[in-house]
Design a protein around this motif. Structure first.
Motif, PDB file in Angstrom:
ATOM      1  N   VAL A  47      39.126  52.082  69.760  1.00  0.00           N
ATOM      2  CA  VAL A  47      37.695  52.272  69.517  1.00  0.00           C
ATOM      3  C   VAL A  47      37.302  51.284  68.426  1.00  0.00           C
ATOM      4  CG1 VAL A  47      35.862  53.905  68.957  1.00  0.00           C
ATOM      5  CG2 VAL A  47      37.943  54.714  70.086  1.00  0.00           C
ATOM      6  N   THR A  48      36.437  50.326  68.764  1.00  0.00           N
ATOM      7  CA  THR A  48      36.099  49.275  67.794  1.00  0.00           C
ATOM      8  C   THR A  48      34.884  49.618  66.949  1.00  0.00           C
ATOM      9  OG1 THR A  48      34.848  48.099  69.500  1.00  0.00           O
ATOM     10  CG2 THR A  48      37.135  47.436  69.148  1.00  0.00           C
ATOM     11  N   GLU A  49      33.950  50.395  67.479  1.00  0.00           N
ATOM     12  CA  GLU A  49      32.810  50.883  66.701  1.00  0.00           C
ATOM     13  C   GLU A  49      32.128  51.967  67.516  1.00  0.00           C
ATOM     14  OE1 GLU A  49      29.805  48.579  63.922  1.00  0.00           O
ATOM     15  OE2 GLU A  49      28.993  48.613  65.964  1.00  0.00           O
ATOM     16  N   ALA A  50      31.844  53.106  66.892  1.00  0.00           N
ATOM     17  CA  ALA A  50      31.224  54.214  67.627  1.00  0.00           C
ATOM     18  C   ALA A  50      30.620  55.209  66.660  1.00  0.00           C
ATOM     19  CB  ALA A  50      32.260  54.922  68.510  1.00  0.00           C
ATOM     20  N   THR A  51      29.532  55.825  67.077  1.00  0.00           N
ATOM     21  CA  THR A  51      28.961  56.923  66.314  1.00  0.00           C
ATOM     22  C   THR A  51      29.744  58.196  66.595  1.00  0.00           C
ATOM     23  OG1 THR A  51      27.420  57.545  68.071  1.00  0.00           O
ATOM     24  CG2 THR A  51      26.670  55.875  66.502  1.00  0.00           C
ATOM     25  N   VAL A  52      29.501  59.222  65.797  1.00  0.00           N
ATOM     26  CA  VAL A  52      30.205  60.494  65.980  1.00  0.00           C
ATOM     27  C   VAL A  52      29.844  61.120  67.326  1.00  0.00           C
ATOM     28  CG1 VAL A  52      30.473  62.834  65.069  1.00  0.00           C
ATOM     29  CG2 VAL A  52      30.430  60.895  63.502  1.00  0.00           C
ATOM     30  N   VAL A  80      45.720  56.608  70.003  1.00  0.00           N
ATOM     31  CA  VAL A  80      44.346  56.167  69.776  1.00  0.00           C
ATOM     32  C   VAL A  80      44.333  55.273  68.538  1.00  0.00           C
ATOM     33  CG1 VAL A  80      41.981  56.868  69.245  1.00  0.00           C
ATOM     34  CG2 VAL A  80      43.386  58.256  70.800  1.00  0.00           C
ATOM     35  N   PHE A  81      43.695  54.109  68.660  1.00  0.00           N
ATOM     36  CA  PHE A  81      43.544  53.175  67.559  1.00  0.00           C
ATOM     37  C   PHE A  81      42.062  53.061  67.208  1.00  0.00           C
ATOM     38  CE2 PHE A  81      47.284  51.892  69.965  1.00  0.00           C
ATOM     39  CZ  PHE A  81      48.244  51.716  68.979  1.00  0.00           C
ATOM     40  N   ALA A  82      41.754  52.905  65.936  1.00  0.00           N
ATOM     41  CA  ALA A  82      40.360  52.776  65.515  1.00  0.00           C
ATOM     42  C   ALA A  82      40.236  51.662  64.486  1.00  0.00           C
ATOM     43  CB  ALA A  82      39.847  54.088  64.930  1.00  0.00           C
ATOM     44  N   GLY A 138      33.580  51.842  72.902  1.00  0.00           N
ATOM     45  CA  GLY A 138      32.794  51.922  71.687  1.00  0.00           C
ATOM     46  C   GLY A 138      31.312  52.012  71.948  1.00  0.00           C
ATOM     47  N   SER A 139      30.539  51.701  70.941  1.00  0.00           N
ATOM     48  CA  SER A 139      29.093  51.869  70.953  1.00  0.00           C
ATOM     49  C   SER A 139      28.410  51.021  72.015  1.00  0.00           C
ATOM     50  CB  SER A 139      28.533  51.505  69.576  1.00  0.00           C
ATOM     51  OG  SER A 139      27.125  51.472  69.601  1.00  0.00           O
ATOM     52  N   ARG A 140      27.317  51.555  72.573  1.00  0.00           N
ATOM     53  CA  ARG A 140      26.477  50.781  73.486  1.00  0.00           C
ATOM     54  C   ARG A 140      25.537  49.864  72.724  1.00  0.00           C
ATOM     55  NH1 ARG A 140      30.117  54.116  75.401  1.00  0.00           N
ATOM     56  NH2 ARG A 140      29.907  54.599  77.625  1.00  0.00           N
ATOM     57  N   LYS A 141      25.382  50.109  71.428  1.00  0.00           N
ATOM     58  CA  LYS A 141      24.545  49.252  70.579  1.00  0.00           C
ATOM     59  C   LYS A 141      25.351  48.835  69.353  1.00  0.00           C
ATOM     60  CE  LYS A 141      19.989  50.967  71.932  1.00  0.00           C
ATOM     61  NZ  LYS A 141      18.688  51.510  71.438  1.00  0.00           N
ATOM     62  N   GLU A 170      30.766  55.645  62.124  1.00  0.00           N
ATOM     63  CA  GLU A 170      31.214  56.954  61.649  1.00  0.00           C
ATOM     64  C   GLU A 170      32.224  57.590  62.612  1.00  0.00           C
ATOM     65  OE1 GLU A 170      27.705  59.236  61.048  1.00  0.00           O
ATOM     66  OE2 GLU A 170      27.235  58.332  59.105  1.00  0.00           O
ATOM     67  N   GLY A 171      32.079  57.306  63.897  1.00  0.00           N
ATOM     68  CA  GLY A 171      33.026  57.848  64.872  1.00  0.00           C
ATOM     69  C   GLY A 171      34.429  57.316  64.651  1.00  0.00           C
ATOM     70  N   CYS A 172      34.554  56.024  64.326  1.00  0.00           N
ATOM     71  CA  CYS A 172      35.869  55.446  64.038  1.00  0.00           C
ATOM     72  C   CYS A 172      36.488  56.081  62.800  1.00  0.00           C
ATOM     73  CB  CYS A 172      35.750  53.932  63.849  1.00  0.00           C
ATOM     74  SG  CYS A 172      35.360  53.022  65.356  1.00  0.00           S
ATOM     75  N   HIS A 173      35.673  56.269  61.778  1.00  0.00           N
ATOM     76  CA  HIS A 173      36.196  56.881  60.550  1.00  0.00           C
ATOM     77  C   HIS A 173      36.604  58.339  60.787  1.00  0.00           C
ATOM     78  CE1 HIS A 173      33.608  53.680  58.336  1.00  0.00           C
ATOM     79  NE2 HIS A 173      34.762  53.194  58.740  1.00  0.00           N
ATOM     80  N   HIS A 174      35.839  59.025  61.628  1.00  0.00           N
ATOM     81  CA  HIS A 174      36.200  60.404  61.993  1.00  0.00           C
ATOM     82  C   HIS A 174      37.542  60.419  62.726  1.00  0.00           C
ATOM     83  CE1 HIS A 174      35.819  64.506  63.521  1.00  0.00           C
ATOM     84  NE2 HIS A 174      36.089  64.020  64.725  1.00  0.00           N
ATOM     85  N   LEU A 175      37.734  59.490  63.649  1.00  0.00           N
ATOM     86  CA  LEU A 175      38.995  59.430  64.393  1.00  0.00           C
ATOM     87  C   LEU A 175      40.173  59.172  63.461  1.00  0.00           C
ATOM     88  CD1 LEU A 175      37.927  57.354  67.545  1.00  0.00           C
ATOM     89  CD2 LEU A 175      38.558  59.783  67.494  1.00  0.00           C
TER      90      LEU A 175
END
Length: 416
Positions: free
Chosen positions: A242-247, A265-267, A127-130, A278-283
């Motif tokens: 993926v717990t949190e990620a940008t697109v 893949v789980f989000a 997931g996200s680095r921030k 937004e990346g999680c929602h896209h997935l």
């Protein structure tokens, strides 16, 4: 007088020699092995024979200097004798069998720590680095839950979600289930990156986890090395969360590689105004499985394992607060500007072009980019039109995707 046998066989030294001279290029290495059927024969071949195969001129230059190659191998062998790190080759029984099933398995793995973790059932968390404070807590709790269930948590040792995943897996009071984590490096095995993660590396090793790298010692972080790391994270694992990620996050590349390898893949969902998710929602829109409790992951993943290989561990005593996933995030540091977030492993948003910006394609990627359009091309078509070897093409497509100038929809690559 004690005789110390060398830890490397003649064949292993030849594999290392090739790996050094092609500078860990998967495409060049596999081309040489395919052409000569043997690492020793490939290394003994003339520079002209390599040139006729289309091997890159920088690799040819290294092949012209065998004394430097031998010196480098001697340094690696000395490090092995001093147990600064260890080495696994693809033909050895301890090499993770799941990596042999991916398209471009590395011929060797440098590692530190408990290599037995590589053979155990693994689930990736990325997931996200921030990440927001909410995502950090969720990541830690999911990783702790999975480790207590007997699974190994695999991630990329980066800041943010990766670090919280490793720490969650390490947070076990039961000694039998401590150290259930594998960290995949985007650098050489002896290079700490990020620099301030040296304590995390030490903790993983001391508690019985494992850290691996396919790259040569002393290899520094580079934008090309992290997509390679991502494919190993996906390859080692039964599934990716993926717990949190940008697109634009590299985590979505890991998710895509997981899917392409036929894995799930789980989000984790979040509020719709959380741009960091937004990346999680896209997935989820693209078909990833939405989860709000790690037990849902186990229900799906356990079905992939033969009964004798399933981790036997009850999680009845572990309390996971699923209400956290529905709690407010107003107090968390959520980026609502919609701008891409800079990461430790990738350049900041200066490398990500908006549709209205002039797209700048690096010179070495122009051949592949020229074959793409806004309708999409599948991998087979691109292999024909570019004439590239599959590992080379996949690597360049990953790089274009990281730069934010192409996208992947339904297995087709297209310009954005």
């Amino acid at each position: 007088m004690t005789v110390h046998l060398p830890p490397l066989s003649v064949e292993q030294r030849a594999i290392l020699a090739l790996w050094y001279e092609v500078n860990a290029s998967l495409s060049a290495y596999h081309k040489l092995i395919t052409s000569f059927d043997d690492a020793q024969l490939a290394w003994q071949a003339t520079v002209e024979a390599w040139r006729q195969l289309g091997i890159h001129h920088t690799h040819l230059k290294r092949h012209e200097q065998p004394e430097q190659t031998l010196a480098s191998i001697d340094k690696i062998q000395q490090a092995l004798i001093e147990k600064r790190y260890s080495l696994l080759f693809a033909d050895q029984p301890d090499y993770p069998v799941q990596l042999l099933q991916i398209y471009d398995p590395p011929p060797l793995l440098f590692y530190r720590g408990n290599s037995a973790r590589l053979q155990q059932a693994q689930i990736a968390i990325v997931g996200s680095r921030k990440p927001t404070a909410h995502a950090q807590k969720i990541t830690f709790d999911i990783a702790q839950y999975l480790a207590q269930a007997g699974y190994v948590v695999t991630s990329g040792l980066a800041m943010g979600v990766d670090k919280r995943a490793h720490l969650g897996a390490l947070a076990q009071t039961d000694r039998e289930y401590q150290g259930r984590t594998v960290g995949v490096m985007g650098t050489g095995i002896d290079v700490y990156y990020p620099n301030h993660h040296d304590q995390l590396f030490a903790q993983i090793i001391e508690q019985g986890g494992c850290i691996i790298s396919e790259l040569l010692p002393h290899t520094q972080p580079h934008k090309h090395t992290f997509p390679r790391r991502n494919r190993l994270v996906a390859g080692l694992s039964l599934a990716t969360i993926v717990t949190e990620a940008t697109v634009q996050s590299g985590s979505l590349i890991t998710a895509r590689l997981t899917s392409e390898q036929g894995k799930q893949v789980f989000a984790v969902p979040s509020h719709i105004d959380n741009s960091n998710a937004e990346g999680c929602h896209h997935l989820i829109r693209e078909g990833a499985t939405l989860i709000y409790h790690p037990k849902q992951v186990l229900e799906d993943v356990n079905g992939q394992l033969a009964y004798g290989n399933k981790p036997h561990r009850s999680t009845d005593t572990f309390k996971f607060n699923s209400n956290q996933l529905q709690s407010t995030q107003s107090s968390n540091s959520i980026n609502t500007s919609g701008s891409p977030i800079a990461t430790a492993d990738q350049p900041a948003s200066s490398n990500i072009k908006s549709p209205r910006s002039a797209i700048v394609v690096p010179e070495h990627l122009k051949v592949v980019y020229a074959q793409l359009d806004w309708h999409g091309q599948d991998l087979d078509a691109l292999l024909v039109t570019t004439g590239f070897a599959p590992p080379q093409l996949i690597g360049q497509l990953m790089e274009l995707e990281l730069l934010g100038i192409i996208n992947v929809l339904g297995g087709r690559y297209l310009r954005v």
